[in-house]
Design a protein around this motif. Sequence first.
Motif, mmCIF file in Angstrom:
data_model
loop_
_atom_site.group_PDB
_atom_site.id
_atom_site.type_symbol
_atom_site.label_atom_id
_atom_site.label_comp_id
_atom_site.label_asym_id
_atom_site.label_seq_id
_atom_site.Cartn_x
_atom_site.Cartn_y
_atom_site.Cartn_z
ATOM 1 N N UNK A 90 -6.476 0.555 -11.610
ATOM 2 C CA UNK A 90 -7.249 1.567 -12.349
ATOM 3 C C UNK A 90 -6.933 2.977 -11.866
ATOM 4 N N UNK A 91 -6.513 3.092 -10.616
ATOM 5 C CA UNK A 91 -6.162 4.396 -10.049
ATOM 6 C C UNK A 91 -4.706 4.751 -10.346
ATOM 7 N N UNK A 92 -4.025 3.853 -11.066
ATOM 8 C CA UNK A 92 -2.641 4.117 -11.464
ATOM 9 C C UNK A 92 -1.620 3.864 -10.369
ATOM 10 N N UNK A 93 -2.019 3.100 -9.355
ATOM 11 C CA UNK A 93 -1.051 2.825 -8.282
ATOM 12 C C UNK A 93 -0.053 1.751 -8.706
ATOM 13 N N UNK A 94 1.171 1.803 -8.150
ATOM 14 C CA UNK A 94 2.188 0.835 -8.575
ATOM 15 C C UNK A 94 1.830 -0.611 -8.224
ATOM 16 N N UNK A 95 2.381 -1.510 -9.016
ATOM 17 C CA UNK A 95 2.186 -2.953 -8.863
ATOM 18 C C UNK A 95 2.371 -3.418 -7.409
ATOM 19 N N UNK A 96 3.407 -2.893 -6.764
ATOM 20 C CA UNK A 96 3.710 -3.355 -5.399
ATOM 21 C C UNK A 96 2.595 -2.983 -4.419
ATOM 22 N N UNK A 97 1.808 -1.973 -4.717
ATOM 23 C CA UNK A 97 0.665 -1.610 -3.861
ATOM 24 C C UNK A 97 -0.541 -2.482 -4.227
ATOM 25 N N UNK A 98 -0.773 -2.637 -5.529
ATOM 26 C CA UNK A 98 -1.917 -3.443 -5.989
ATOM 27 C C UNK A 98 -1.845 -4.864 -5.454
ATOM 28 N N UNK A 99 -0.629 -5.415 -5.401
ATOM 29 C CA UNK A 99 -0.444 -6.804 -4.960
ATOM 30 C C UNK A 99 -0.876 -7.036 -3.509
#
Length: 196
Positions: A90-99
């Motif tokens: 939701x904060x627009x962070x990249x997939x690799x961070x969300x994971x």
Amino acid sequence: MKLPTLEEIEVLHRKYAPSDEAFKSVYIHCQIVAEIAKQLFSSNKNIDPDLVRAGCLLHDIGVYRLYKDGYIDESRYICHGIFGDELLRGEGLPESICRFASHHTGVGISKEQITERQLPLPHQDFFAETEEELLVMYADKFHSKSTPPRFNSASSYKSYVARFGEDQTEKFQNMIDHFGLPNLEQLAVRYGQFIV
Ligand SMILES: [Fe+2]
């Protein structure tokens, strides 16, 4: 890929922490996990240290959503990873961070475990896939946000994880063999916490 800066990470923690106490508990835990990971990646040249640091500092951000009347709702603790993933996305962070948020719990959660233990998670595997994800997951095992917070030795985490099956202990041992053991003594003194 643009990684969030340390300042941006702290802003996110402050934004989602429901209280100063919650902020201190989760943010200090994340910083400790980052320090543990830092001890372990020096020998592994294939690891991106900046990505590991961002992952460590954000992996538990979903815990804030579990606070109820000042306490963590332990009955839903298993969900903190997917909550964190949603929040970071939701904060627009990249997939690799969300994971890092959704893929650091325990030593990985399989689809089968979700079904067998009727866990309130999407029916899919939540395994660490990259070296960075594996290291964040591993470093996290050596510290708990319990009251009081404490460091976990490898043997105490091993006896904890053994209750979930022999294969879980084996996975943890594989991580020990892969990354080596962190030196928790200095950190325990610095943070004034016990090692159990
Ligand atoms: Fe954690």
